[in-house]
Design an enzyme around this catalytic site. Structure first.
Site, PDB file in Angstrom:
ATOM      1  CG  HIS A  46      21.448 -16.099  -3.922  1.00 53.50           C
ATOM      2  ND1 HIS A  46      20.691 -17.245  -3.952  1.00 53.50           N
ATOM      3  CD2 HIS A  46      22.563 -16.357  -4.662  1.00 53.50           C
ATOM      4  CE1 HIS A  46      21.322 -18.171  -4.660  1.00 53.50           C
ATOM      5  NE2 HIS A  46      22.457 -17.652  -5.095  1.00 53.50           N
ATOM      6  CG  ASP A  47      22.135 -15.947  -8.080  1.00 55.60           C
ATOM      7  OD1 ASP A  47      22.656 -14.817  -8.160  1.00 55.60           O
ATOM      8  OD2 ASP A  47      22.797 -16.991  -7.908  1.00 55.60           O
ATOM      9  CD  GLN A 103      35.105 -26.657  -9.964  1.00 50.34           C
ATOM     10  OE1 GLN A 103      34.939 -25.589 -10.528  1.00 50.34           O
ATOM     11  NE2 GLN A 103      34.498 -26.976  -8.830  1.00 50.34           N
ATOM     12  CG  HIS A 155      23.594 -18.095 -11.939  1.00 50.57           C
ATOM     13  ND1 HIS A 155      24.682 -18.104 -12.788  1.00 50.57           N
ATOM     14  CD2 HIS A 155      24.088 -17.865 -10.685  1.00 50.57           C
ATOM     15  CE1 HIS A 155      25.785 -17.879 -12.080  1.00 50.57           C
ATOM     16  NE2 HIS A 155      25.450 -17.730 -10.807  1.00 50.57           N
ATOM     17  CG  ASN A 156      19.004 -23.601 -12.610  1.00 49.44           C
ATOM     18  OD1 ASN A 156      19.156 -23.907 -11.425  1.00 49.44           O
ATOM     19  ND2 ASN A 156      19.639 -24.237 -13.586  1.00 49.44           N
ATOM     20  CG  PHE A 157      13.402 -22.824  -8.464  1.00 56.49           C
ATOM     21  CD1 PHE A 157      13.146 -21.828  -7.535  1.00 56.49           C
ATOM     22  CD2 PHE A 157      12.960 -24.112  -8.183  1.00 56.49           C
ATOM     23  CE1 PHE A 157      12.451 -22.090  -6.354  1.00 56.49           C
ATOM     24  CE2 PHE A 157      12.255 -24.384  -7.012  1.00 56.49           C
ATOM     25  CZ  PHE A 157      12.000 -23.376  -6.100  1.00 56.49           C
ATOM     26  NE  ARG A 158      17.434 -29.354 -10.526  1.00 61.33           N
ATOM     27  CZ  ARG A 158      16.495 -30.196 -10.098  1.00 61.33           C
ATOM     28  NH1 ARG A 158      16.605 -30.758  -8.904  1.00 61.33           N
ATOM     29  NH2 ARG A 158      15.460 -30.462 -10.859  1.00 61.33           N
ATOM     30  CG  HIS A 159      22.308 -21.546  -7.940  1.00 59.42           C
ATOM     31  ND1 HIS A 159      23.460 -22.045  -7.357  1.00 59.42           N
ATOM     32  CD2 HIS A 159      22.327 -20.191  -7.714  1.00 59.42           C
ATOM     33  CE1 HIS A 159      24.149 -21.045  -6.815  1.00 59.42           C
ATOM     34  NE2 HIS A 159      23.486 -19.917  -7.016  1.00 59.42           N
ATOM     35  CG  ASP A 200      26.225 -17.697  -4.266  1.00 59.86           C
ATOM     36  OD1 ASP A 200      25.410 -18.370  -4.935  1.00 59.86           O
ATOM     37  OD2 ASP A 200      26.776 -16.665  -4.704  1.00 59.86           O
TER      38      ASP A 200
END
Length: 527
Positions: free
Chosen positions: A303-304, A464, A263-267, A413
């Protein structure tokens, strides 16, 4: 002559005395003339080392008879010697025998005083061992008690120290949010602080597709891509967004995503790019208003925000500040919304500045609704609601449109498996790393651990397969009823990803079976 009988009840000693003289002093000497201390440690009386009882009279002669008798009253035969001022004293000492002391002087009162002093000395001497033993025992008990109390104090201090460290760690994690970081609160005024990239036609075209490789770009490049999306969709022009304000806002957004494994900026960029792709692939600008498009894109970006790397389950179980603040109801999603609108409250970052208060109120409410929809705890509720509407979907019905927007942001998301395997698989590693970080902490803190987050129980295929089969495919296939064009570019990649992980699971199962057989053979040979 008067005879005074005086009894000392200590160690079976009995003393009889007859007094003739006043003002006399009694001393007990050894053969060398040294005084003998009357106590339990005094040396034994023998013929070779006889005690001498020395009587010193102040004014006249005195006589002293000293004899030791046994318990039957018979005088023992051992004789001891006294000074020249007294006549022969007969002395016999036997351990645990009675003692009779006969002293003849001319004054009874004097002898009573002297004998009282002697009796007191003997009494103290023979009781000292008992007193020493009692004192020693009490000291030992006190030392033991002090030792135990000391251990308790050490343990208590250690517990206090551990609790303090844990609270400090929790506080550092919970309180390092945007709201308490003045540096993040301050908008960037030195824009453009990231270089303006001239995106190539190939990059612009790739941005519109779900297979875009998000791993190829640095932070500044991703910021330029986001800026391009707002311009390309006509949002900057239609809502007269100041380009400098857009830059400042995007920079502030970047600064308020933490460096978590997942959950970072790339996400954030990944989700927003997928939203941009869906808008393009499904021609949503023909069906939604531009305000709806603005809300979809902005909710995806925000959103995060300030995600701490630990999900809602942890927040609630650990009773963090966020869980307490939001009453255990979607604490993270509520926090993301709060951070987003804290940023918008800064005039230099307010991309909604051109809207009147009523319009801004509607945008704010709709953005919050979409961000709250990303809480996976509400997945079943939202998808069931959409399934009820999809067959009779009405774009003029605000409730239908809101439900569709909620499903769209949910799809974006969790859309990593839509992308090619080489792009999607690293995200699985990132997500598992964050899961394991949380489960390790939950074990340390004694909190419940979800099996799909436990490093000892989960593998990539097992993580998965269920998620793709029971969450992703049903949701995307439902959306496909409204937008059949996504089947080839989104739904089919999901099916292929499911098949690939099922094959990997079969391989893993086969390898595990071989390992078990090998272990059994090894154990059999040892037996």
């Amino acid at each position: 002559m008067h005879l005074l009988q005086y009894f000392i009840q200590s160690s079976n000693i009995c003393v009889h005395a007859s007094i003739l003289v006043r003002n006399i002093t009694l001393s007990l000497l050894d053969t060398s003339g040294a005084m003998v201390s009357i106590d339990p440690t005094m040396p034994h009386n023998t013929e070779r080392f006889a005690w001498h009882v020395c009587i010193t009279c102040a004014s006249q002669e005195c006589t002293l008879d000293l004899a030791f008798v046994d318990s039957s009253g018979s005088v023992c035969t051992r004789v001891f010697y006294v000074a020249e001022c007294v006549r022969l004293c007969k002395v016999v000492v036997e351990y645990n025998h009675s003692v009779i002391l006969s002293l003849h002087t001319d004054k009874e009162e004097l002898f009573q005083n002297v004998l009282t002093q002697v009796a007191e000395q003997f009494s103290r001497a023979f009781k000292i061992n008992e007193l020493k033993t009692e004192v020693t025992n009490r000291l030992a008990m006190l030392e033991k008690r002090v030792e135990l109390e000391g251990m308790k104090v050490v343990e208590i201090e250690k517990c206090r120290s551990d609790i303090k460290k844990l609270r400090e760690e929790m506080a550092s994690r919970n309180n390092s949010s945007y709201l308490e970081d003045s540096k993040k609160m301050t908008p960037r005024r030195d824009v453009p602080s990231y270089p303006k990239y001239m995106l190539s036609p190939q990059t612009i075209d790739a941005l519109r597709k779900p297979g875009f490789d998000v791993w190829l770009w640095e932070a500044n490049e991703m910021l330029s891509c986001l800026e391009h999306m707002y311009h390309d969709l006509g949002l900057v022009k239609d809502f007269t967004i100041n380009p400098i304000t857009l830059k400042r806002w995007l920079l502030c957004i970047h600064d308020n995503y933490r460096n978590n494994p997942f959950h970072n900026f790339r996400h954030c960029f990944c989700v927003t790019q997928m939203m941009y792709s869906m808008i393009c692939q499904c021609s949503l600008q023909e069906k939604f208003t531009q305000v709806d498009i603005l809300i979809l894109m902005t909710a995806a970006v925000c959103h995060d925000l300030d995600h701490p790397g630990y999900n809602n389950t942890y927040q609630v179980n650990a009773r963090t500040d966020l869980a307490v603040r939001y009453n255990d109801i979607s604490p993270l999603e509520n926090h993301h919304c709060a951070i987003a609108f804290q940023i918008f409250s800064q005039p230099d970052c307010n991309i909604f500045a051109s809207f009147d208060p009523e319009a801004f109120k509607q945008i704010r409410q709709s953005t919050i609704t979409l961000i709250l929809a990303t809480d996976m705890a509400r997945h079943g509720e939202i998808l069931d609601s959409f399934k009820q509407k999809v067959d009779v979907f009405d774009y003029s019905d605000e409730e239908h449109v809101t439900c569709l927007k909620m499903v769209l942001i949910k799809c974006c998301d969790i859309s990593n498996e839509v992308r090619p395997m080489e792009v999607a698989e690293p995200w699985v590693d990132c997500l598992l790393e964050e899961y394991f970080m949380q489960s390790d902490r939950e074990k340390t803190e004694g909190l419940p651990v979800a099996p799909f987050m436990d490093r000892e129980k989960v593998t990539k295929p097992t993580a998965q397969i269920g998620f793709i089969k029971f969450v992703l495919i049903p949701m995307f296939e439902t959306v496909m009823k409204l937008f059949p064009q996504i089947e080839d570019v989104m739904v089919q990649p999901l099916r292929e990803s499911r098949d690939r992980y099922e094959e990997l699971k079969q391989i893993d199962d086969a390898m595990n079976e071989v390992c078990k057989k090998s272990e059994n053979l090894t154990i059999g040979k040892k037996k």
